[in-house]
Design a protein around this motif. Structure first.
Motif, PDB file in Angstrom:
ATOM      1  N   ASP A  81      74.504 149.027  39.796  1.00  0.00           N
ATOM      2  CA  ASP A  81      74.993 149.067  38.423  1.00  0.00           C
ATOM      3  C   ASP A  81      76.412 149.663  38.419  1.00  0.00           C
ATOM      4  O   ASP A  81      76.663 150.692  39.061  1.00  0.00           O
ATOM      5  CB  ASP A  81      74.038 149.926  37.581  1.00  0.00           C
ATOM      6  CG  ASP A  81      74.030 149.559  36.119  1.00  0.00           C
ATOM      7  OD1 ASP A  81      74.617 148.537  35.729  1.00  0.00           O
ATOM      8  OD2 ASP A  81      73.403 150.311  35.352  1.00  0.00           O
ATOM      9  N   ALA A 124      77.233 153.414  38.270  1.00  0.00           N
ATOM     10  CA  ALA A 124      76.957 154.208  39.476  1.00  0.00           C
ATOM     11  C   ALA A 124      78.176 154.264  40.388  1.00  0.00           C
ATOM     12  O   ALA A 124      78.357 155.238  41.127  1.00  0.00           O
ATOM     13  CB  ALA A 124      75.762 153.622  40.226  1.00  0.00           C
ATOM     14  N   ALA A 140      66.359 146.089  34.827  1.00  0.00           N
ATOM     15  CA  ALA A 140      66.211 147.282  35.671  1.00  0.00           C
ATOM     16  C   ALA A 140      66.861 148.511  35.049  1.00  0.00           C
ATOM     17  O   ALA A 140      67.095 149.500  35.736  1.00  0.00           O
ATOM     18  CB  ALA A 140      66.801 147.018  37.055  1.00  0.00           C
ATOM     19  N   VAL A 141      67.121 148.470  33.759  1.00  0.00           N
ATOM     20  CA  VAL A 141      67.825 149.568  33.100  1.00  0.00           C
ATOM     21  C   VAL A 141      67.056 150.889  33.189  1.00  0.00           C
ATOM     22  O   VAL A 141      67.652 151.957  33.121  1.00  0.00           O
ATOM     23  CB  VAL A 141      68.174 149.198  31.631  1.00  0.00           C
ATOM     24  CG1 VAL A 141      66.959 149.263  30.737  1.00  0.00           C
ATOM     25  CG2 VAL A 141      69.292 150.063  31.100  1.00  0.00           C
ATOM     26  N   ASP A 142      65.752 150.832  33.392  1.00  0.00           N
ATOM     27  CA  ASP A 142      64.951 152.059  33.478  1.00  0.00           C
ATOM     28  C   ASP A 142      65.108 152.807  34.794  1.00  0.00           C
ATOM     29  O   ASP A 142      64.683 153.945  34.907  1.00  0.00           O
ATOM     30  CB  ASP A 142      63.473 151.766  33.242  1.00  0.00           C
ATOM     31  CG  ASP A 142      63.171 151.524  31.774  1.00  0.00           C
ATOM     32  OD1 ASP A 142      63.958 151.967  30.918  1.00  0.00           O
ATOM     33  OD2 ASP A 142      62.146 150.885  31.490  1.00  0.00           O
ATOM     34  N   GLY A 143      65.705 152.191  35.805  1.00  0.00           N
ATOM     35  CA  GLY A 143      65.932 152.937  37.029  1.00  0.00           C
ATOM     36  C   GLY A 143      65.924 152.101  38.290  1.00  0.00           C
ATOM     37  O   GLY A 143      65.585 150.923  38.303  1.00  0.00           O
ATOM     38  N   ALA A 144      66.305 152.781  39.357  1.00  0.00           N
ATOM     39  CA  ALA A 144      66.443 152.152  40.664  1.00  0.00           C
ATOM     40  C   ALA A 144      65.085 151.912  41.313  1.00  0.00           C
ATOM     41  O   ALA A 144      64.113 152.623  41.041  1.00  0.00           O
ATOM     42  CB  ALA A 144      67.293 153.037  41.569  1.00  0.00           C
ATOM     43  N   PHE A 145      65.052 150.911  42.165  1.00  0.00           N
ATOM     44  CA  PHE A 145      63.875 150.664  42.994  1.00  0.00           C
ATOM     45  C   PHE A 145      64.320 149.882  44.221  1.00  0.00           C
ATOM     46  O   PHE A 145      65.393 149.273  44.227  1.00  0.00           O
ATOM     47  CB  PHE A 145      62.776 149.909  42.231  1.00  0.00           C
ATOM     48  CG  PHE A 145      63.172 148.529  41.765  1.00  0.00           C
ATOM     49  CD1 PHE A 145      62.944 147.416  42.563  1.00  0.00           C
ATOM     50  CD2 PHE A 145      63.765 148.352  40.525  1.00  0.00           C
ATOM     51  CE1 PHE A 145      63.313 146.144  42.137  1.00  0.00           C
ATOM     52  CE2 PHE A 145      64.128 147.086  40.083  1.00  0.00           C
ATOM     53  CZ  PHE A 145      63.902 145.974  40.897  1.00  0.00           C
ATOM     54  N   ILE A 181      60.253 153.816  44.683  1.00  0.00           N
ATOM     55  CA  ILE A 181      60.905 154.329  43.484  1.00  0.00           C
ATOM     56  C   ILE A 181      61.386 155.748  43.795  1.00  0.00           C
ATOM     57  O   ILE A 181      60.573 156.629  44.087  1.00  0.00           O
ATOM     58  CB  ILE A 181      59.935 154.339  42.291  1.00  0.00           C
ATOM     59  CG1 ILE A 181      59.417 152.919  42.055  1.00  0.00           C
ATOM     60  CG2 ILE A 181      60.606 154.901  41.048  1.00  0.00           C
ATOM     61  CD1 ILE A 181      58.213 152.845  41.183  1.00  0.00           C
ATOM     62  N   THR A 193      62.646 159.530  43.409  1.00  0.00           N
ATOM     63  CA  THR A 193      62.543 160.661  42.487  1.00  0.00           C
ATOM     64  C   THR A 193      63.448 161.757  43.029  1.00  0.00           C
ATOM     65  O   THR A 193      64.021 161.620  44.105  1.00  0.00           O
ATOM     66  CB  THR A 193      61.096 161.201  42.361  1.00  0.00           C
ATOM     67  OG1 THR A 193      60.755 161.883  43.571  1.00  0.00           O
ATOM     68  CG2 THR A 193      60.102 160.081  42.083  1.00  0.00           C
ATOM     69  N   HIS A 205      58.343 143.410  40.226  1.00  0.00           N
ATOM     70  CA  HIS A 205      59.650 143.913  40.642  1.00  0.00           C
ATOM     71  C   HIS A 205      60.491 142.831  41.316  1.00  0.00           C
ATOM     72  O   HIS A 205      61.726 142.863  41.230  1.00  0.00           O
ATOM     73  CB  HIS A 205      59.493 145.169  41.506  1.00  0.00           C
ATOM     74  CG  HIS A 205      59.228 146.385  40.688  1.00  0.00           C
ATOM     75  ND1 HIS A 205      57.999 146.665  40.166  1.00  0.00           N
ATOM     76  CD2 HIS A 205      60.072 147.358  40.251  1.00  0.00           C
ATOM     77  CE1 HIS A 205      58.074 147.779  39.459  1.00  0.00           C
ATOM     78  NE2 HIS A 205      59.323 148.212  39.491  1.00  0.00           N
TER      79      HIS A 205
END
Length: 162
Positions: free
Chosen positions: A48, A51, A92-97, A112, A114, A130
């Motif tokens: 993104d 980042a 994927a706006v909620d986060g990386a994977f 995922i 953390t 995903h």
């Protein structure tokens, strides 16, 4: 990731000791070498745009990291794509994977991140969802050359601030 960038990321979390940070960075650098193996995996990264612009550690560390990314983009097993700000909200706006796709019959794994550790989910439906998300963001991303050019221009912006 460069060692300096990885160290800055772990320090920003402020939940692990300097010794743990050193071990994690060393491990991460070791895993990076896997890409150079003849039978090593292919890697497609969709990053993104914010980042790339966010200063992690310092402008110098960011410039170094982005120059590393442009170098990796020329690796025959690596594709680096940028999801531009203009794409707006995306799947994927909620986060990386990270997706680990293995030859059948091995199941795929979704990782995922953390603050403390990565979570690994080995569930076929979850993995398939995903894959669809990853396909969608690849379609929204800039092509490899435009991604390379944008990363280079953002690196130059960080270098000006260093």
């Amino acid at each position: 990731q460069t060692p300096n960038y990885a160290t800055a990321i772990f320090r920003a979390g402020q939940v692990i000791s300097p010794e743990q940070i050193d071990r994690k960075v060393e491990s991460r650098m070791g895993r990076r070498a896997i890409l150079d193996l003849p039978q090593g995996p292919n890697l497609t990264a969709v990053i993104d745009e914010p980042a790339l612009r966010k200063v992690v550690g310092s402008p110098t560390i960011m410039a170094e990291q982005l120059r590393f990314l442009t170098g990796m983009a020329s690796h025959y097993k690596v594709t680096v794509l940028v999801l531009p700000d203009e794409a707006g909200a995306h799947p994927a706006v909620d986060g990386a994977f990270t997706l680990f796709d293995f030859p059948q019959p091995e199941p795929g794994i979704v990782s995922i991140p953390t603050v403390v550790e990565a979570l690994y989910v080995e569930d076929e439906d979850y993995f398939d969802q995903h894959v669809l998300i990853f396909d969608a963001i690849q379609n929204l991303a800039l092509d490899p050359q435009r991604s390379y050019d944008l990363i280079g221009s953002i690196a130059a912006e960080h270098e000006k601030r260093a």
